[in-house]
Motif scaffolding. Structure first.
Motif, mmCIF file in Angstrom:
data_model
loop_
_atom_site.group_PDB
_atom_site.id
_atom_site.type_symbol
_atom_site.label_atom_id
_atom_site.label_comp_id
_atom_site.label_asym_id
_atom_site.label_seq_id
_atom_site.Cartn_x
_atom_site.Cartn_y
_atom_site.Cartn_z
ATOM 1 N N UNK A 75 43.932 25.439 31.693
ATOM 2 C CA UNK A 75 43.334 26.771 31.742
ATOM 3 C C UNK A 75 43.837 27.524 32.971
ATOM 4 N N UNK A 76 44.022 28.829 32.829
ATOM 5 C CA UNK A 76 44.360 29.701 33.947
ATOM 6 C C UNK A 76 43.155 30.590 34.246
ATOM 7 N N UNK A 77 42.627 30.467 35.457
ATOM 8 C CA UNK A 77 41.388 31.133 35.852
ATOM 9 C C UNK A 77 41.647 32.155 36.957
ATOM 10 N N UNK A 78 40.662 33.005 37.198
ATOM 11 C CA UNK A 78 40.811 34.032 38.230
ATOM 12 C C UNK A 78 40.739 33.453 39.644
ATOM 13 N N UNK A 79 40.168 32.259 39.787
ATOM 14 C CA UNK A 79 40.115 31.583 41.093
ATOM 15 C C UNK A 79 41.509 31.096 41.475
ATOM 16 N N UNK A 83 44.966 17.945 31.118
ATOM 17 C CA UNK A 83 43.791 18.813 31.088
ATOM 18 C C UNK A 83 43.433 19.191 32.518
ATOM 19 N N UNK A 84 43.347 20.484 32.796
ATOM 20 C CA UNK A 84 43.024 20.924 34.145
ATOM 21 C C UNK A 84 43.044 22.433 34.232
ATOM 22 N N UNK A 85 42.862 22.954 35.437
ATOM 23 C CA UNK A 85 42.822 24.399 35.634
ATOM 24 C C UNK A 85 43.621 24.808 36.858
ATOM 25 N N UNK A 86 44.309 25.942 36.725
ATOM 26 C CA UNK A 86 45.040 26.571 37.829
ATOM 27 C C UNK A 86 44.642 28.036 37.885
ATOM 28 N N UNK A 87 45.085 28.720 38.916
ATOM 29 C CA UNK A 87 44.782 30.131 39.034
ATOM 30 C C UNK A 87 45.743 31.008 38.240
ATOM 31 N N UNK A 88 45.312 32.234 37.998
ATOM 32 C CA UNK A 88 46.214 33.237 37.412
ATOM 33 C C UNK A 88 47.029 33.858 38.537
ATOM 34 N N UNK A 89 47.862 33.047 39.127
ATOM 35 C CA UNK A 89 48.658 33.471 40.273
ATOM 36 C C UNK A 89 50.029 32.806 40.182
ATOM 37 N N UNK A 90 50.968 33.176 41.046
ATOM 38 C CA UNK A 90 52.309 32.572 40.967
ATOM 39 C C UNK A 90 52.306 31.056 41.098
ATOM 40 N N UNK A 91 51.398 30.508 41.917
ATOM 41 C CA UNK A 91 51.349 29.058 42.086
ATOM 42 C C UNK A 91 50.904 28.377 40.794
ATOM 43 N N UNK A 92 49.908 28.964 40.117
ATOM 44 C CA UNK A 92 49.439 28.391 38.863
ATOM 45 C C UNK A 92 50.506 28.410 37.792
ATOM 46 N N UNK A 93 51.222 29.522 37.672
ATOM 47 C CA UNK A 93 52.286 29.617 36.682
ATOM 48 C C UNK A 93 53.416 28.651 37.006
#
Length: 321
Positions: A80-84, A53-63
């Protein structure tokens, strides 16, 4: 039974220039990281069931991070993938494998649990709290407390690793200790390093330090001692389980792989009235093997061994003499 891990997923940019620090370091390699992600990846690599459970950005690093942990077999449906932007950490390594950290915090701070807690954490699951950033507050801090309170009410086994990072808590030591004490009061298992034990308890004596943690109701305290092994305190008994000989290259993720491997073994056992006391030495020895193999390579997740690799390896106990 699944092991649910909550907290940060991040990119470790590891400096490949040894013994120069982050000021002079110029060359970096990208590695997946974050303590809860490392623990989950360890469990899955060994063949266990685990959810992150956690959050990453909607960016290449998050993916990249989602794809990476999913490759190990981790359930990422709660990520979750967030805009941050995705959280980043920059790490330098000394010749002995010790580290220097700088965090650039991003999406992990904004994680909130979006599903009913009963759907996230089943009655027989283990909850692992090993985030280095969750105690800093924000939405992640709220989610951390929310799922912990639910787990305590439901009777889940709760494991807590403070994961103290000095750069995150400059001038806020008293606040960090107070937050840890609140989670000690909810945890069944606490894992700390020897430095963390001294910092939190004020004692350099392992037994005294563990007694400080036990006073909050913790059933089992594990103190990782590096090459000296692991000090365990449980049911009024204290002892050291020796480590295995390794050539340390990178200690990043060593503690995470240790607790991940331990929880993997515990999840295979019935929870008895003695709280795994009959089997815990064997579990710790296994965890020491996994952690040792991780330290022998660069990277936290990329160094993780499979169960077959652990079983095929010959290990020699490290002598304290």
């Amino acid at each position: 039974m699944s092991i649910v891990c909550i907290g940060e997923m991040l990119i470790d940019f590891v400096c490949t220039d040894k013994d120069v620090g982050l000021v002079a370091g110029a060359n970096y390699i990208k590695k997946s990281g974050g303590a809860p992600a490392n623990v989950a990846a360890t469990i899955a690599k060994l063949g266990g069931a685990t959810q992150l459970l956690g959050a990453v950005g909607k960016d290449p690093f998050g993916q990249f991070l989602i794809d990476k942990v999913a490759q190990f077999g981790v359930d990422t449906s709660g990520v979750a993938q967030l805009s941050t932007p995705t959280t980043l950490a920059f790490v330098s390594l000394a010749e002995n494998g010790e580290r220097e950290f700088v965090f650039n915090r991003g999406a992990d701070e904004l994680y909130a649990i979006s599903r009913p807690l009963a759907d996230v954490l089943k009655p027989n699951d283990i909850l692992h709290l090993g985030s280095a950033t969750a105690l800093l507050g924000g939405e992640l801090g709220k989610a951390y407390q929310e799922i912990t309170d639910f787990a305590q009410t439901q009777g889940n086994t709760i494991c807590f690793d403070p994961n103290y990072r000095i750069d995150l808590w400059q001038g806020r030591d008293a606040e960090f200790k107070s937050l840890c004490e609140a989670y000690f009061a909810k945890a069944d298992i606490v894992k700390v390093s020897d430095e963390e034990l001294t910092f939190l308890s004020g004692s350099q004596d392992y037994a005294e330090g563990c007694a400080y943690i036990h006073q909050y109701g913790v059933k089992m305290v594990l103190v990782t001692l590096g090459a000296a092994g692991c000090f365990i305190s449980q049911n009024g008994e204290n002892r050291i389980i020796p480590a295995y000989k390794i050539s340390a290259v990178d200690t990043t993720g060593a503690g995470d792989s240790f607790i991940g491997a331990l929880l993997y073994k515990i999840a295979e056992l019935p929870k008895t009235e003695a709280f795994y006391a009959d089997s815990i030495d064997e579990c710790i020895a296994f965890a020491g093997k996994v952690s040792g193999l991780v330290c022998s390579k660069i990277g936290a997740m990329s160094a993780l061994p499979s169960l077959q690799e652990v079983e095929a390896m010959h290990f020699e106990v490290h002598s304290s003499k």
